[in-house]
Design a protein around this motif. Structure first.
Motif, PDB file in Angstrom:
ATOM      1  N   PHE A 290      36.041 -51.135  17.184  1.00 14.77           N
ATOM      2  CA  PHE A 290      34.705 -50.722  16.753  1.00 14.77           C
ATOM      3  C   PHE A 290      34.267 -49.484  17.536  1.00 14.77           C
ATOM      4  CE2 PHE A 290      34.560 -55.053  15.110  1.00 14.77           C
ATOM      5  CZ  PHE A 290      33.877 -54.876  13.915  1.00 14.77           C
ATOM      6  N   GLY A 291      33.704 -48.533  16.818  1.00 16.83           N
ATOM      7  CA  GLY A 291      33.299 -47.273  17.431  1.00 16.83           C
ATOM      8  C   GLY A 291      34.365 -46.210  17.346  1.00 16.83           C
ATOM      9  N   GLU A 292      35.569 -46.593  16.863  1.00 20.31           N
ATOM     10  CA  GLU A 292      36.677 -45.647  16.762  1.00 20.31           C
ATOM     11  C   GLU A 292      37.203 -45.528  15.327  1.00 20.31           C
ATOM     12  OE1 GLU A 292      39.693 -46.488  19.658  1.00 20.31           O
ATOM     13  OE2 GLU A 292      38.215 -46.934  21.226  1.00 20.31           O
ATOM     14  N   GLY A 293      36.445 -46.070  14.365  1.00 22.82           N
ATOM     15  CA  GLY A 293      36.854 -45.976  12.971  1.00 22.82           C
ATOM     16  C   GLY A 293      37.149 -47.309  12.327  1.00 22.82           C
ATOM     17  N   ALA A 294      36.414 -48.358  12.736  1.00 22.81           N
ATOM     18  CA  ALA A 294      36.586 -49.673  12.120  1.00 22.81           C
ATOM     19  C   ALA A 294      35.843 -49.696  10.782  1.00 22.81           C
ATOM     20  CB  ALA A 294      36.049 -50.766  13.047  1.00 22.81           C
ATOM     21  N   ILE A 295      36.573 -49.913   9.707  1.00 25.18           N
ATOM     22  CA  ILE A 295      35.939 -49.945   8.390  1.00 25.18           C
ATOM     23  C   ILE A 295      34.963 -51.102   8.294  1.00 25.18           C
ATOM     24  CG2 ILE A 295      37.596 -51.423   7.164  1.00 25.18           C
ATOM     25  CD1 ILE A 295      36.094 -48.116   5.849  1.00 25.18           C
ATOM     26  N   GLU A 296      35.195 -52.149   9.104  1.00 23.81           N
ATOM     27  CA  GLU A 296      34.296 -53.302   9.117  1.00 23.81           C
ATOM     28  C   GLU A 296      32.890 -52.917   9.602  1.00 23.81           C
ATOM     29  OE1 GLU A 296      38.503 -54.683   9.512  1.00 23.81           O
ATOM     30  OE2 GLU A 296      37.266 -53.168  10.512  1.00 23.81           O
ATOM     31  N   GLY A 297      32.812 -51.896  10.468  1.00 22.89           N
ATOM     32  CA  GLY A 297      31.515 -51.422  10.942  1.00 22.89           C
ATOM     33  C   GLY A 297      30.720 -50.742   9.846  1.00 22.89           C
ATOM     34  N   VAL A 298      31.406 -49.956   8.999  1.00 21.35           N
ATOM     35  CA  VAL A 298      30.751 -49.301   7.865  1.00 21.35           C
ATOM     36  C   VAL A 298      30.249 -50.347   6.879  1.00 21.35           C
ATOM     37  CG1 VAL A 298      31.094 -47.735   5.909  1.00 21.35           C
ATOM     38  CG2 VAL A 298      32.138 -47.215   8.117  1.00 21.35           C
ATOM     39  N   VAL A 299      31.062 -51.370   6.632  1.00 14.25           N
ATOM     40  CA  VAL A 299      30.679 -52.442   5.700  1.00 14.25           C
ATOM     41  C   VAL A 299      29.424 -53.155   6.204  1.00 14.25           C
ATOM     42  CG1 VAL A 299      31.365 -54.686   4.772  1.00 14.25           C
ATOM     43  CG2 VAL A 299      33.005 -52.807   4.813  1.00 14.25           C
TER      44      VAL A 299
END
Length: 512
Positions: A290-299
């Motif tokens: 997370f914070g480095e390009g986790a698609i789950e964070g965008v979702v």
């Protein structure tokens, strides 16, 4: 229920209604994507334009702007690290790193799909559970709002992948800056240093543009290289079945967003921060850290902030209490057209309620179409060399800051926060918690002082402050979040896990 469904879907056959909704959606797409031009600003302009319109026409246009405008703030958040709205701040944390990895098309597609899911979910809750959700929100007391804000800020510390303590310090800085202006209780100037313009407080839009826009310009320039170009928004093979893997978790984020949206004054920024914190807790193996390009964070971010749309409309329609800035403006539209939101609104003005639901759902369809087919092409406009893009971004920052209140002072505020954001990044501090502190600071201040004032007249002030179930739950969650993320506690837990693992391995070797 059948009467409501008939009333809502009747608008799906009204060509005029659909076209006005599309016009609003198209305007929302471009306004939300341009840093500094907020959905609130666009909605406020529509109040004067739609003054003489038929009520349903005005509602169709405004709902189109509202729904698509909240989503489109993700475009600039992902592509140039400048959130189009405060609600999209969290999207920058993983959306922009994905863009730097050459996956901006993938990030935009996920953002579009889950903005659609969040919007539909929130509007469905508005139609089905308006009264139950409002009844829960009505039970919140001033102390509960204060603890909710503290919980959001504690979560902000978790958002910084490198240092929890630096995240909390950034949040505290945001709170301090939010207290500048007239005291909410006494009415005297506070921390203004004799500057007349600061009496109104620091406007969020110039601060946001500075922290995320101008700071990015300074960061790139300080790196010594302004050549090269922004990563291409090239079409990628993104399978629908891969996107839908996050569907069930997204419903949880939508629930968080809808409930937070129903709390007056909380809104999208709080919902997206809380949902992001929950994503970090429940997703054990993210696609990237997370914070480095986790698609789950965008979702998580996009599901929650778009679900807030339906949630924010609940108190506005049933209590005449706006859930966020946009619904406050929509409330003025109601009064202009002679409507009276309140406990009897759903019974006395059912056609207007159906128009809001229909306008929102039709706007969701346009969100999906515009997001999938038009948004990537908007991104191509940014595919220019940095030596050309940076001056354009800097000019947009100045225009966005000035357009907020038509004051040159706000341009100075934007420059100040740009330098502040640059320095924070340079020394490893996250700027996202600063934004949350700015958004929540005044609400925390006024609610805490109101809670203490009410409790001071009770026989047991402590019981009056913390004796209610909702208050205790929020207090426990806040303490748990802070304690569990304290570096010393995390090291102790890690050592304990290592000891258990070593013990398990030794037992396995003995058995063999």
């Amino acid at each position: 229920m059948s009467e409501m469904l008939q009333g809502v879907f009747a608008y799906f056959t009204d060509i005029r209604f659909i076209l006005l909704c599309f016009a609003g959606a198209l305007a929302g797409l471009f306004v939300g994507a341009i840093p500094g031009l907020s959905v609130s600003m666009a909605t406020a302009l529509l109040v004067s334009i739609t003054y003489t319109w038929v009520t349903t026409d005005a509602l169709a246009t405004i709902m189109g702007v509202y729904v698509v405008g909240v989503f489109s703030g993700a475009l600039s958040a992902i592509l140039i690290n400048i959130p189009g709205t405060p609600a999209n701040v969290v999207t920058t944390l993983d959306g922009y790193p994905l863009s730097k990895h050459g996956e901006s098309y993938r990030a935009l597609k996920y953002a579009t799909i889950y903005s659609f899911v969040g919007s539909v979910f929130g509007l469905a809750v508005l139609g089905l559970l308006a009264y139950p959700v409002t009844s829960v929100a009505l039970k919140f007391q001033p102390m509960d709002y204060f603890l909710l804000a503290i919980f959001g800020l504690a979560t902000a510390g978790v958002l910084t992948s490198k240092s929890f303590s630096k995240g909390l310090l950034s949040a505290v800085l945001g709170i301090f800056l939010s207290l500048i202006g007239l005291d909410s209780v006494v009415g005297t100037p506070r921390l203004t240093f004799g500057i007349q313009e600061l009496k109104a407080g620091i406007s969020t839009v110039p601060a946001l543009v500075g922290l995320f826009g101008f700071a990015e310009v300074l960061t790139v320039i300080s790196g010594g290289s302004v050549d090269g170009s922004v990563s291409n928004v090239t079409k990628q093979a993104v399978k629908l079945k891969d996107i839908l893997k996050e569907f069930w978790r997204s419903l949880y984020y939508c629930t968080v967003g809808t409930f937070v949206g129903a709390l007056p004054g909380a809104g999208g920024p709080v919902a997206s921060f809380l949902a992001y914190g929950e994503a970090k807790r429940i997703v054990k193996k993210p696609s990237r850290p997370f914070g480095e390009g986790a698609i789950e964070g965008v979702v998580a971010s996009e599901s929650a902030n778009n679900a807030c749309i339906g949630g924010a409309l609940i108190p506005m329609l049933t209590l005449a209490i706006p859930g966020d800035a946009v619904t406050a403006i929509i409330l003025s539209v109601f009064y202009v057209h002679g409507l009276q939101p309140g406990p009897t609104f759903l019974k006395t003005s059912a056609p207007s309620f159906y128009a809001i639901l229909a306008g929102g759902l039709i706007a969701c369809i346009f969100l999906l179409l515009l997001g999938l087919f038009i948004a990537p092409r908007i991104g191509k406009l940014l595919n220019v060399p940095k030596r050309i893009l940076l001056p354009i971004v800097a000019v947009l920052c100045v225009i966005g800051a000035f357009a907020c209140n038509n004051r040159m002072f706000d341009v100075g505020v934007m420059f100040f926060f740009g330098v502040l954001g640059f320095l924070l990044r340079k020394y490893g501090f996250s700027v996202a918690p600063v934004t949350l502190g700015l958004v929540l600071g005044r609400m925390m201040d006024s609610n805490f002082r109101r809670a203490v004032s009410l409790a001071s007249t009770a026989e047991s002030p402590i019981a009056a402050l913390f004796g209610r179930p909702i208050t205790l739950i929020l207090l426990i969650l806040t303490i748990f979040t802070i304690v569990s993320n304290t570096p010393a506690i995390k090291r102790a837990v890690a050592r304990r896990k290592q000891q258990r693992l070593a013990s398990h391995q030794s037992k396995s070797q003995k058995i063999e």
